[in-house]
Write a protein that holds these residues in place. Structure first.
Motif, short mmCIF file in Angstrom:
data_model
loop_
_atom_site.label_atom_id
_atom_site.label_comp_id
_atom_site.label_asym_id
_atom_site.label_seq_id
_atom_site.Cartn_x
_atom_site.Cartn_y
_atom_site.Cartn_z
N HIS A 58 1.36 7.02 0.58
CA HIS A 58 0.53 5.91 1.03
C HIS A 58 -0.70 5.84 0.13
N THR A 59 -1.12 4.63 -0.21
CA THR A 59 -2.28 4.46 -1.09
C THR A 59 -3.38 3.69 -0.38
N GLU A 60 -4.58 3.86 -0.89
CA GLU A 60 -5.72 3.10 -0.41
C GLU A 60 -5.86 1.81 -1.22
N PRO A 61 -6.47 0.78 -0.65
CA PRO A 61 -6.66 -0.47 -1.40
C PRO A 61 -7.35 -0.22 -2.75
N TRP A 84 3.11 3.78 -2.62
CA TRP A 84 3.45 4.10 -4.00
C TRP A 84 4.94 4.33 -4.10
N GLU A 120 -6.27 1.60 -5.18
CA GLU A 120 -5.89 2.86 -5.81
C GLU A 120 -4.76 2.64 -6.81
N GLN A 144 0.81 -1.22 0.00
CA GLN A 144 0.00 0.00 0.00
C GLN A 144 0.86 1.28 0.00
#
Length: 430
Positions: free
Chosen positions: A185-188, A107, A190, A105
């Motif tokens: 940080h990414t969301e599920p 990038w 994304e 999660q």
């Protein structure tokens, strides 16, 4: 007086370094100063004819620059040209064309190593990004713009020693696996889009640019820590890209004083990867400009025969913790003046004639001078000097400011040496 002059000189050098995170930005910084001093732009696509006395500059690829002065009533065939050669590029990490990667999660950006970089110092640094972006505007026309995020937005975290107990004894780096920096940080689910990020940055920096679609880019990562003094008595300067923007800036300042004879500053890109490009020293940029300053092959040949080139690229100072890596008689010291670089196998272009010229020049300018020869059992690096000398046929010497940690993300030089180099080049141009 020397201390006061060098302090002011270094402070201006710091501003130049901080404003020049990529070769494109370095040329932009050089052009800004040249414009203030009355230098006029020339286009390679336009006809020049016979240029009047004056000050001129030419850019190729946005990353290489040639600037020169033509005094009143100068005769290039008789006088020749005094040239200072340097390079605008430095080892770094460049973003790949399709860099998006999400892991845990986070990038991460896919990156390539540009040049012979020391990789360990890139870990745990506050990194930003800058470079050139090519895009279609809203009318479908191709445009190019420079961007610089400036703020820290990327980091390459080290692996904790608890998970790598041998890190201090045997740490190897796999550039493909270990260098991708984390930027968000990414969301599920994304899916990040790097080109969309660049579009957003262009709109932020250049609100007047009606951007449509990003087509391509050349983006590099860089350390956000600014250049500055270090040492108890400000004995040293510490910065990214001292190799070789220090020489570009110093050459520029010396060129601005030139008035008595034809003088030229040549700042090539791609030295760190061999110089084989249209804007590198193995390209025809310099030769093309020099040929256009004369009317006949005879005049051109005479001009070259009467010219001198100083190739200025940083030299290896003798490191107190690794003194055995030097030939003891040829270990340059910090704050003891520029270094003449010599190699019997022509990795440097210096010969006895050009070395004697530079020693005499430094003697007249009251500048100390040192010597560097690599240990006989070690390989020697090279510069644009031999490439330019071989292609143009011009008398050339390789010199440079002594430096520690060359090709690191942050390099170190003596605080007196940039002004020593400036004093020598100022005398050379005048």
């Amino acid at each position: 007086m020397m201390v006061d002059n060098s302090t002011t000189f270094n402070q201006n050098l710091f501003s130049f370094l901080d404003a020049s995170p990529t070769p494109f930005h370095a040329v932009q910084s050089l052009v800004a100063e040249l414009g203030k001093q009355g230098f006029k732009p020339l286009s390679e696509q336009a006809a020049w004819g016979t240029l009047a006395a004056g000050r001129y500059y030419i850019i190729r690829n946005g990353s290489s620059l040639i600037a020169f002065t033509l005094p009143e009533a100068c005769n290039l065939a008789e006088q020749g040209v005094r040239l200072l050669g340097a390079h605008t590029d430095s080892p770094c990490l460049k973003v790949k064309p399709r860099p998006e990667n999400v892991s845990q999660q986070l990038w991460q950006l896919g990156v390539e190593v540009y040049g012979g970089a020391l990789l360990n110092p890139w870990f745990d640094r506050d990194l930003s990004m800058a470079g050139r972006v090519s895009y279609l505007d809203q009318k479908g026309q191709l445009q190019h713009v420079l961007i610089n995020f400036q703020k820290p937005l990327a980091v390459i975290p080290s692996l904790a020693i608890h998970l790598d107990r041998e890190a201090n004894q045997n740490r190897s780096i796999n550039p493909q696996q270990h260098l991708p920096p984390i930027i968000m940080h990414t969301e599920p689910g994304e899916q990040p889009d790097f080109r969309a990020l660049l579009e957003q940055q262009i709109r932020t920096e250049h609100a007047d640019h009606p951007i449509g679609t990003v087509m391509d880019y050349e983006i590099a990562l860089y350390d956000t820590q600014p250049a500055g003094f270090t040492g108890l008595n400000n004995d040293f300067i510490s910065a990214a890209r001292l190799d070789n923007l220090l020489s570009c800036y110093t050459g520029l300042q010396a060129l601005l004083t030139a008035s008595n004879r034809p003088a030229m500053l040549v700042c090539n890109d791609h030295e760190e990867v061999g110089s084989m490009s249209a804007s590198g020293a193995q390209g025809n940029f310099l030769q093309s400009v020099l040929q256009r300053l004369t009317q006949t092959p005879e005049q051109y040949a005479r001009m070259i025969a009467n010219s001198w080139l100083i190739s200025a690229d940083n030299a290896h100072a003798i490191h107190p913790n690794y003194a055995d890596r030097h030939d003891a008689a040829h270990g340059p010291l910090l704050n003891r003046g520029p270094v003449i670089k010599t190699n019997a196998n022509q990795r440097y272009a210096t010969n006895s004639e050009t070395a004697a010229m530079f020693r005499h020049l430094c003697q007249q300018a009251d500048v100390p001078v040192q010597d560097f020869v690599v240990r006989t059992d070690m390989a020697c690096g090279s510069t644009i000097g031999p490439l330019t000398a071989g292609q143009i046929g011009i008398r050339t010497i390789d010199i440079g400011v002594p430096t520690f940690a060359m090709h690191s993300i942050r390099e170190l030089a003596g605080s007196q040496d940039p002004y020593y180099l400036y004093s020598a080049l100022n005398y050379f141009f005048n």
